[in-house]
Design an enzyme around this catalytic site. Structure first.
Site, short mmCIF file in Angstrom:
data_model
loop_
_atom_site.label_atom_id
_atom_site.label_comp_id
_atom_site.label_asym_id
_atom_site.label_seq_id
_atom_site.Cartn_x
_atom_site.Cartn_y
_atom_site.Cartn_z
N ASP A 31 6.96 -8.64 -2.50
CA ASP A 31 7.07 -8.88 -1.05
C ASP A 31 8.42 -9.53 -0.75
OD1 ASP A 31 3.89 -8.97 0.16
OD2 ASP A 31 4.11 -9.30 -1.98
N GLU B 91 7.89 -10.59 7.68
CA GLU B 91 6.67 -11.34 7.34
C GLU B 91 6.95 -12.54 6.46
OE1 GLU B 91 3.50 -9.14 5.39
OE2 GLU B 91 2.31 -10.97 5.28
N ASP C 179 7.28 -5.52 7.67
CA ASP C 179 6.30 -5.92 6.65
C ASP C 179 6.78 -5.27 5.35
OD1 ASP C 179 4.23 -6.42 4.95
OD2 ASP C 179 2.66 -5.99 6.43
N ASP D 186 2.88 -4.06 2.75
CA ASP D 186 1.58 -4.19 3.41
C ASP D 186 0.52 -3.78 2.41
OD1 ASP D 186 -0.18 -4.58 5.65
OD2 ASP D 186 -0.29 -2.40 5.87
N THR E 143 -0.81 -6.36 0.11
CA THR E 143 -0.45 -7.14 -1.08
C THR E 143 -1.66 -7.38 -1.98
OG1 THR E 143 1.32 -8.21 0.14
CG2 THR E 143 0.59 -9.31 -1.87
N THR F 267 -10.88 -3.01 7.18
CA THR F 267 -10.44 -3.86 6.07
C THR F 267 -11.41 -3.79 4.89
OG1 THR F 267 -9.81 -6.13 5.53
CG2 THR F 267 -11.66 -5.87 7.04
N HIS G 20 -10.71 -8.48 4.21
CA HIS G 20 -10.73 -9.51 5.27
C HIS G 20 -11.87 -9.25 6.25
CE1 HIS G 20 -6.37 -9.51 3.96
NE2 HIS G 20 -6.67 -10.79 3.85
N GLY H 290 -4.60 -2.64 3.90
CA GLY H 290 -3.34 -2.37 4.59
C GLY H 290 -3.51 -1.71 5.95
N LYS I 24 -4.25 2.38 6.66
CA LYS I 24 -5.35 2.82 7.53
C LYS I 24 -4.83 3.77 8.62
CE LYS I 24 -7.28 -1.48 7.58
NZ LYS I 24 -7.16 -2.01 6.20
#
Ligand code: AMP
Ligand code: MG
Ligand code: MG
Length: 311
Positions: A53, A76, A119, A122, A124, A196, A199, A221, A225
């Protein structure tokens, strides 16, 4: 090859960003190959940062800064990762330029009017777990608070396909076109929702149940998606939670809208991308593939879910 300076800024910026995102993808692959991920927790254990990242952001921001010094760039991984990056600059002219058509209303923008949301990696969590096709590099271009251009690079596209070309970069300009992939409509007669995998929450699940999907694809990500929507593998991306940020949605939104789709918050309200906008998309994300009646799905999201997500 050097881009002609008389081309519209947006065309040059998208073409250069395609090259820079692809180069950053190589950095991400190299770091995983070496196995020195340098994982740190950011806000909590479900919000990780790796050396990939950090290194990808250093490369993307320093390279864009060199080519377009007056553009505002928000990454980010914060400002620390943009200091002392003189040796990380990649010259996008080292890669073949892509021909990016620019609609007339966006053909005379100045650098000072542009905000770029980056980002660098995306997905991670999925990168650290070996779910490599969930990983994308996202460069989103905004003007007057709107997402107008986007680049989605998939560093591991085809990584499990013998003989397939590794990596793919997709780009789009709103009111213009999408390049880098064939667009496919999702199947008729059923509803596939993507959301997700790492999350989730009760409001995320309540929102999904309310649209009555036939199938739910839980993947990592925001970039990945939206790629599923563009590839015809899902109809809707539903995320009724405040965890996504502007750098997650700006590039995917621009590419999706260039393809005829829609991305808003979960209430159907446009997401603002001014440089001063809060980073967090606190009112969630709802995205529809081209031809899907977005408003009808906004109306199906339960009121308690909408009330729970405050700006
Ligand atoms: P996901 O769909 O879970 O892969 O999330 C899409 C993007 O939003 C990724 O960049 C995540 O890191 C970010 N995100 C979503 N929810 C959260 C959360 N609760 N905390 C931190 N980041 C999140
Ligand atoms: Mg992200
Ligand atoms: Mg990221």
């Amino acid at each position: 090859m050097a881009l002609a300076q008389n081309m519209p800024l947006l065309s040059r910026l998208v073409s250069s960003s395609v090259a820079i995102a692809s180069h950053a993808g190589g950095i991400i692959r190299d770091i995983l190959k070496k196995g020195e991920l340098g994982i740190v927790e950011k806000e909590n254990a479900s919000d990780l940062q790796t050396e990939a990242d950090r290194a990808a952001q250093r490369c993307i921001i320093s390279s864009l800064n060199k080519c377009f010094p007056k553009i505002t760039i928000i990454g980010e991984e914060g400002e620390e990762e943009t200091l002392d990056t003189s040796d990380k600059v990649f010259d996008p002219d080292a890669m073949p330029a892509v021909n990016v058509k620019c609609p007339s209303e966006l053909s005379s923008l100045a650098e000072e009017e542009i905000v770029v949301w980056v980002d660098p990696l995306d997905g991670t969590a999925e990168y650290t777990q070996g779910l490599l096709d969930h990983v994308t590099v996202l460069i989103g271009i905004a003007h007057s608070g709107k997402a107008i251009g986007g680049i989605i690079h998939q560093p591991y596209f085809n990584y499990q396909t013998p003989g397939g070309k590794l990596g793919r970069t997709v780009w789009g300009v709103v009111g213009g076109e999408v390049g880098g992939m064939p667009l496919t409509s999702p199947p008729e007669g059923k509803l596939i929702v993507t959301t997700t995998r790492s999350h989730s929450s009760s409001t995320v699940n309540d929102a999904i149940s309310a649209v009555s999907p036939d199938e739910v694809l839980r993947v990592g990500g925001a970039g990945h998606k939206v790629m599923l929507l563009l590839e015809g593998k899902a109809h809707l991306y539903v995320f009724a939670s405040p965890g996504c940020k502007k750098w997650d949605t700006c590039a995917p939104q621009a590419v999706l809208e260039a393809a005829g789709g829609v991305l808003t918050d979960i209430k159907g309200i446009p997401i603002p991308y001014h440089s001063t906008a809060p980073h967090r998309n606190s009112t969630g994300v709802l995205a529809s593939a081209a031809g899907i009646p977005h408003k009808e799905f906004v109306n199906k999201i339960p009121q308690h879910v909408k009330d729970n997500l405050k700006a």
